[in-house]
Design a protein around this motif. Structure first.
Motif, PDB file in Angstrom:
ATOM      1  N   LEU A   3      33.410  50.801  46.823  1.00 39.30           N
ATOM      2  CA  LEU A   3      34.116  49.598  47.263  1.00 39.30           C
ATOM      3  C   LEU A   3      35.015  49.920  48.455  1.00 39.30           C
ATOM      4  N   TRP A  40      43.060  49.228  44.698  1.00 41.25           N
ATOM      5  CA  TRP A  40      43.374  48.974  43.291  1.00 41.25           C
ATOM      6  C   TRP A  40      44.817  48.540  43.093  1.00 41.25           C
ATOM      7  N   THR A  49      43.053  42.720  48.141  1.00 44.72           N
ATOM      8  CA  THR A  49      42.607  41.726  47.183  1.00 44.72           C
ATOM      9  C   THR A  49      41.495  40.926  47.858  1.00 44.72           C
ATOM     10  N   HIS A  79      42.587  40.593  42.177  1.00 40.54           N
ATOM     11  CA  HIS A  79      42.408  42.038  42.328  1.00 40.54           C
ATOM     12  C   HIS A  79      40.949  42.456  42.241  1.00 40.54           C
ATOM     13  N   CYS A  80      40.638  43.499  42.964  1.00 45.21           N
ATOM     14  CA  CYS A  80      39.320  44.122  42.874  1.00 45.21           C
ATOM     15  C   CYS A  80      39.226  44.852  41.533  1.00 45.21           C
ATOM     16  N   GLU A  81      38.031  44.871  40.977  1.00 51.19           N
ATOM     17  CA  GLU A  81      37.776  45.520  39.693  1.00 51.19           C
ATOM     18  C   GLU A  81      36.763  46.643  39.892  1.00 51.19           C
ATOM     19  N   ASP A  84      33.184  45.828  40.879  1.00 49.32           N
ATOM     20  CA  ASP A  84      32.913  45.169  42.155  1.00 49.32           C
ATOM     21  C   ASP A  84      32.309  46.171  43.137  1.00 49.32           C
ATOM     22  N   SER A  89      31.531  40.495  46.796  1.00 49.52           N
ATOM     23  CA  SER A  89      31.230  40.250  45.377  1.00 49.52           C
ATOM     24  C   SER A  89      32.516  40.083  44.572  1.00 49.52           C
ATOM     25  N   ALA A  90      33.584  40.765  44.961  1.00 52.14           N
ATOM     26  CA  ALA A  90      34.875  40.591  44.281  1.00 52.14           C
ATOM     27  C   ALA A  90      35.400  39.172  44.516  1.00 52.14           C
ATOM     28  N   ARG A  93      33.228  36.784  42.494  1.00 52.29           N
ATOM     29  CA  ARG A  93      33.541  36.911  41.061  1.00 52.29           C
ATOM     30  C   ARG A  93      34.834  36.171  40.742  1.00 52.29           C
ATOM     31  N   GLU A  94      35.870  36.416  41.534  1.00 51.36           N
ATOM     32  CA  GLU A  94      37.163  35.760  41.303  1.00 51.36           C
ATOM     33  C   GLU A  94      37.033  34.240  41.401  1.00 51.36           C
TER      34      GLU A  94
END
Length: 181
Positions: A3, A40, A49, A79-81, A84, A89-90, A93-94
């Motif tokens: 990421l 993170w 983010t 926040h990125c996970e 991701d 994609s983050a 997703r959010e």
């Protein structure tokens, strides 16, 4: 590719000529270069983010969330996970999690804009990479635990309910839609 690597590629390719955006791009690149954990939430110096403004261009509407903690109308994001693979994609997703809408698609062309804003301790900054997501014609939103409310607003009403950062994101999104990219 990690990421972190994706973030560098996205930011390297972010080509906004606006002076403020060019400066933020450099700030973001310097941040990820200087902080291996800069993607993170745990990074005390701040972190990237990902967010997305959910739009229905056919009807001229924007879906905003009344953020539970901030009590402000905002775009979807966070926040990125670890799962991701990319910033895009983050953001998607959010937007999907917070809107409850399946089938969102990101507007082509990468991020729409960058926005850096202070956050309370223990962190210092959110370095938000902002996208736009198009809702399918049959979209039905559902409030998540992070929201007090979700509401569709006509483009011309957004400035009356949201802060300047959301208005700037909408303006950039509309400009991209007009350019067709």
């Amino acid at each position: 590719m990690s990421l972190h690597d994706d973030a560098v590629l996205v930011l390297d390719g972010y080509d906004e000529r606006d002076g403020d955006q060019a400066e933020l791009r450099r700030t973001y690149l310097d941040h990820v270069a200087g902080h291996p954990d800069g993607m993170w939430k745990a990074c005390g110096a701040g972190h990237l983010t990902a967010s997305a403004l959910v739009i229905d261009p056919g009807r001229g509407l924007v879906l905003l969330t009344l953020h539970r903690k901030l009590r402000m109308w905002l775009q979807m994001g966070g926040h990125c996970e670890p799962q991701d693979a990319t910033l895009a994609s983050a953001a998607l997703r959010e937007a999907t999690e917070e809107s409850g809408i399946a089938g969102l698609t990101l507007l082509p062309g990468g991020p729409v804009r960058l926005d850096r804003h202070p956050i309370p301790a223990p962190c210092n900054w959110h370095l938000d990479v902002q996208y736009a997501a198009v809702a399918p014609a049959d979209a039905t939103e559902q409030i998540s635990e992070e929201s007090l409310d979700l509401r569709w607003f006509p483009y011309d009403e957004v400035a009356g309910v949201a802060d300047a950062s959301v208005v700037r994101l909408l303006d950039r999104t509309r400009a991209r839609l007009a350019r067709g990219r």
